[in-house]
Write an enzyme that holds these catalytic residues in place. Structure first.
Site, PDB file in Angstrom:
ATOM      1  CE  LYS A 676      42.896  37.784  45.506  1.00  0.00           C
ATOM      2  NZ  LYS A 676      42.992  38.858  44.512  1.00  0.00           N
ATOM      3  CB  ALA A 708      48.587  44.376  40.764  1.00  0.00           C
ATOM      4  N   GLY A 761      36.534  54.715  44.728  1.00  0.00           N
ATOM      5  CA  GLY A 761      36.580  53.453  43.962  1.00  0.00           C
ATOM      6  C   GLY A 761      37.745  52.558  44.346  1.00  0.00           C
ATOM      7  CD  GLU A 764      36.513  43.972  45.368  1.00  0.00           C
ATOM      8  OE1 GLU A 764      35.532  43.711  44.647  1.00  0.00           O
ATOM      9  OE2 GLU A 764      37.680  44.031  44.936  1.00  0.00           O
ATOM     10  CG  ASP A 775      41.923  40.273  48.294  1.00  0.00           C
ATOM     11  OD1 ASP A 775      41.753  39.547  47.286  1.00  0.00           O
ATOM     12  OD2 ASP A 775      42.756  41.189  48.333  1.00  0.00           O
ATOM     13  CE  LYS A 779      45.895  40.223  46.867  1.00  0.00           C
ATOM     14  NZ  LYS A 779      45.647  41.624  47.049  1.00  0.00           N
ATOM     15  N   GLY A 896      44.915  48.145  40.915  1.00  0.00           N
ATOM     16  CA  GLY A 896      44.536  49.006  39.789  1.00  0.00           C
ATOM     17  C   GLY A 896      44.600  48.220  38.494  1.00  0.00           C
TER      18      GLY A 896
END
Ligand code: ADP
Ligand code: ASP
Ligand code: MG
Length: 919
Positions: A676, A708, A761, A764, A775, A779, A896
């Site tokens: 990005k 994604a 998981g 981050e 983040d 976007k 993912g």
């Protein structure tokens, strides 16, 4: 007819046979009438008696030079010997072996074997000099005329090369005889070079004489080797046979009539079923040795083929046939099974040096096919050059373009001015000038407005031509009728050749679009009426790239893409595995050939010239990886290979890598990324990048930067491009934050959910990177800019979920430990929302109406689509003029490795389709 008065007097009847004369073994005996005379000639070795009453012409082939004859008549008889005409036609096959074919003793033996294995009744074999020898000979001349003493040692090297080869091949008398000729030649050459040295100049005939020796030696050696196998074979010094007239343009024109006579004469004296002839050399009508000029042995073979009306001329070389492009420049080039004479001529004229351009005309006259074959690969059938049948079905199925070739080192001359329009004779004046300086015009293009004529000449001739033009048109220039005579140096010609181009619409369009996509500028264009070729002039430095670009467009899978992957981390690695799994299907079904030419991490990189074997990329990177270097990496993917279109895929989140995009796009490299940083970085840099990308023919895709693999950017583009107006974009576009709020329910605390997500998981390594909202803000910026808003990251109010006092925590662990202390604030907000039948959602908003963007924690009714999410799904709602009451919603997993890599992959395929892959 040569009349040969035999040195005998006819004996009385029944006398013993007498020996007479030394006749060639094949001759015509003309026995004069009167019919009243009874004649009887007996040739004992031939066991044949001729005569017996009649006279006239009797053709006989005699195995021996020495004849005996008994004349049974009592009067003297004059016997005349006609010069024999060489038999002609299908019984002859002509072979030509290029320099590499006879490059050393073993190769000469192989050639002999090929000759022996040809079971044609008669064979004429044309040989070039051993490879490099003609260059060495020209070098001798250059050295001698520039008074460089080293010509002597260079001559010694020539002698040594042939002496060694001969020693390897021959022995006994053969060797002695060859070496004696060789030494004799060398000492003559030495004398001649000495003369050149003293004069400081070599005339053309001196040069030609010297240069042609390589062929004399190779032909002799080969003939000895063939003879050693027991076959009868003669070698021909073609200077005795081939007669050519020099022309003005450093070329020669064969004199077929005279050559035919001399061939007959030569054959009368040297009849043989196998003839090894020197290529390249010939004589003028005044018997002065000359050559057919560089690479002329192909031409020699074609002339011989025509003189003999041979069944076929086979040109043996070091490649499997004529390739669709120079195999040294395009390693994807394919062998062409057939070519028409015209196609072969055009290919060779435009630089395919596998065949000398003048080879075609002599054989075409008699419809003699030429076959190009590889001496090093006898199993390859080669390329047949012949007249294709009118209705060749195969021809219809093949691509309209047979091949491409380039000529480098050209310059364009552009003569321009309004005073040329409608003035008859301007073109003639221009080209008259060019002719006067002896320059060769390779292509011409004139705009139909007649304001400019431009043409290409070899670079070395351009100054002379432009000076001549300037002087010839000085008045017109002064008067302003001509505005300029411009020289554009460093050009190349790219020619597309194919007989079918004439009847196929759209070929030029495909050609030019391939050039455009490879970012290549076309300086001039020409297409002859025959439409066998379309020629474009381009910059010299673009020559190979252009060749590859057009070649791959017509010959390879429609789209071959060189791919460079930057960052083989989780996403990059997943992408590589997806590419590996899908490559074959893409190639087979969609004609898309993806070649990963390089993979680079921050420390190590792996490069390949043809494409990395993706089934082993991990091992290869470990075992063969070298130190990462972005310049080398880029050069490998973009410059140092045979694929014209290249794409760099940045799978990092690094702004340093993103800072390269501008440079890459400028070079014509396409860029695809989930990173990005470039699109959400400083506005002016972003605008510059987009501007460049739109102006150049490069593509920049970044679907995976938002949601994604979800089609978010493409949906937005689709709306905008079709004229819809964006009012608002609102969405949950962080998988992590989606998960956190989807699970922040019941009596769970926020910190508990964060800990759970971190352990799974989903965050981050430091969850603050997600919770800070940056983040999501990036976007929002990407979507806002895509919608035409000029926003910077600093313009965005961002609701950070990191409690102010925890911003300074030095580690993620410390942060996680302290986070529960602040659970109260969010618990309170959630309770308030719940009390109103609402949920909390962390969203990014583009408010296009008010030209703003925000990142905030908003409340939504429980029935709202945003409240229905599960897991880490993303959801984006587009409110537009068309989708006003019910927004257009895109929803699905938005995080993912698999889906992100899938998003990148689909960008790569989008690029392929932009580059012409079929849908
Ligand atoms: P020879 O010495 O046998 O006459 P040349 O060097 O003159 O050989 O010609 C053969 C070479 O031509 C090949 O090695 C190849 O590199 C080059 N070449 C250039 N264009 C083409 C083409 N389109 N097809 C085949 N070969 C080509
Ligand atoms: N030996 C000559 C040359 O190198 C002719 C040929 O090989 O075609 O130019
Ligand atoms: Mg050649």
């Amino acid at each position: 007819m040569a009349t040969l008065k035999p040195s005998f007097t006819v004996s009385p009847p029944n006398s013993n046979p007498i020996r007479f004369g030394c006749f060639p073994p094949q001759c015509f005996l003309r026995v004069p009438k009167p019919p009243c005379l009874r004649q009887r000639l007996v040739f004992p070795r031939f066991r044949r008696t001729i005569g017996g009453g009649g006279g006239g012409l009797i053709r006989c082939e005699l195995p021996d030079f020495h004849l005996s004859a008994t004349a049974t008549i009592g009067v003297s008889t004059v016997i005349s010997v006609d010069q024999v005409q060489i038999p002609k036609g299908e019984m002859w096959s002509v072979h030509k072996f290029g320099g590499t074919c006879v490059g050393n003793s073993q190769r000469i033996r192989n050639v002999a074997e090929v000759i022996i294995n040809d079971n044609s009744e008669r064979k004429l074999v044309v040989v070039s000099a051993m490879s490099k020898v003609t260059d060495m000979m020209y070098d001798l001349i250059r050295k001698a005329q520039s008074r460089d003493d080293s010509y002597l040692s260079a001559l010694e090297a020539v002698l040594e090369k042939h002496r060694l080869t001969a020693r390897d091949l021959l022995d006994g008398d053969d060797l002695a005889s060859f070496l004696s000729h060789l030494h004799n030649d060398i000492s003559n050459l030495k004398a001649m070079l000495r003369a050149i040295y003293i004069a400081g100049h070599a005339s053309e005939s001196f040069s030609d004489f010297v240069a042609g020796h390589g062929e004399l030696w190779s032909a002799q050696m080969l003939s000895y080797v063939v003879r050693k196998t027991g076959l009868e074979c003669k070698w021909m010094d073609t200077r005795d046979v081939l007669i050519v007239n020099p022309t003005s343009s450093n070329q020669v024109d064969p004199d077929f009539g005279e050559s035919e006579k001399r061939l007959d004469k030569w054959f009368s004296l040297n009849p043989s079923k196998i003839i090894i002839a020197t290529g390249f050399i010939a004589s003028t009508p005044q018997n002065i040795p000359t050559t057919l000029k560089r690479d002329g042995s192909d031409f020699s073979a074609a002339i011989m083929g025509a003189l003999l009306r041979a069944r076929q001329v086979t040109i043996w070389t070091d490649v499997d046939g004529v390739y669709s492009a120079d195999p040294r420049k395009v390693n994807e080039a394919v062998i062409l099974q057939t070519l028409s004479y015209q196609e072969a001529w055009e290919m060779s004229y435009f630089g395919a040096n596998v065949l000398h351009p003048r080879t075609i005309i002599p054989v075409m006259r008699y419809n003699i096919p030429i076959v190009i074959r590889n001496i090093f690969n006898l199993s390859a059938p080669g390329t047949i050059i012949c007249q294709p049948p009118e209705d060749d079905y195969d021809l219809k199925l093949t691509t309209p373009v047979k091949g491409f070739a380039t000529i480098d080192n050209l310059a364009l001359i552009n003569v321009e001015g309004t005073g040329m329009a409608g003035v008859p004779g301007t073109a003639s004046d221009i080209f008259g000038c060019v002719k006067d300086v002896g320059a060769n015009v390779i292509m011409i293009s004139q705009a139909s407005s007649e304001h400019s004529v431009c043409f290409a000449v070899p670079e070395k001739e351009v100054n002379a031509v432009s000076e001549a033009l300037r002087s010839r048109f000085s008045e017109a220039l002064q008067a302003g009728r001509l505005s300029q005579i411009e020289v554009i140096p460093n050009c190349s010609i790219l020619a597309a050749v194919g007989q079918k181009m004439a009847s196929t619409p759209g070929v030029s369009c495909t050609l030019f679009s391939a050039l455009a996509k490879a970012n290549i500028n076309v300086r001039a264009i020409s297409q002859g009426c025959s439409e066998y070729n379309v020629t474009v002039v381009i910059k010299r430095e673009d020559s190979v790239k252009a060749l590859r670009a057009v070649h791959s467009r017509f010959f390879l899978s429609r789209t071959t893409l060189a791919v460079g992957i930057i960052g083989p981390g989780l996403i990059g690695a997943t992408l590589l595995d997806q590419l590996r799994d899908q490559a074959a299907v893409l190639k087979q079904e969609f004609n898309i050939d993806l070649r990963v030419m390089g993979i680079t991490g921050s420390k190590t990189m792996l490069l390949s010239d043809i494409g990395i074997d993706l089934s082993r990329w991990r091992e290869l990177l470990n075992e063969k990886g070298t130190e990462a270097n972005m310049d080398k990496f880029t050069q490998q993917v973009h410059g140092n290979h045979f694929i014209p279109n290249s794409v760099l895929v940045d799978c990092t989140a690094d702004s340093a890598i993103a800072s390269h995009y501008y440079d890459w796009l400028r070079k014509g490299i396409h860029v695809i990324t989930p990173n990005k940083k470039a699109n959400s970085g400083p506005l002016d840099q972003y605008l510059k990048l987009r501007d460049l990308q739109r102006k150049s023919y490069t593509h920049y895709f970044y679907e995976a930067t938002v949601g994604a693999g979800l089609p978010i950017i493409s949906t937005l583009r689709g709306l905008l491009e079709t004229g819809d107006k964006i009012l608002r974009i609102e969405g949950i576009c962080s998988g992590t934050l989606s998960y956190l709020f989807n699970n922040f329910v019941g009596d769970r605390s926020f910190s508990e959910v964060v800990a759970e997500a971190k352990n799974a998981g989903f965050t981050e390594p430091d969850p603050r990177d997600d919770l800070s909202g940056t983040d999501v803000a990036r976007k929002v910026i990407i979507l806002a800019r895509e919608s035409g808003l000029k926003l910077d990251l600093s313009d965005l109010p961002i609701r950070s979920l990191v409690p102010e006092p925890l911003k300074g925590c030095t580690s993620a662990e410390e942060f996680m430990e302290k986070l529960p202390q602040y659970d109260g604030d969010l618990a309170k907000e959630r309770l308030e929302a719940e009390n109103s039948g609402e949920v909390l959602r962390y969203v990014g908003v583009v408010d296009a109406v008010n030209q703003k963007g925000t990142v905030e924690l908003r409340r939504y009714k429980k029935e709202h689509p945003f409240a229905q999410l599960a897991g880490s799904d993303n959801i984006i709602a587009f409110t537009t003029t068309r989708y006003k009451d019910h927004p257009l919603i895109v929803r699905g997993p938005g995080a993912g490795a698999q889906v992100t890599a899938g998003g990148i992959f689909s960008d790569i395929l989008r690029l392929a389709s932009y580059l012409g892959a079929p849908s």
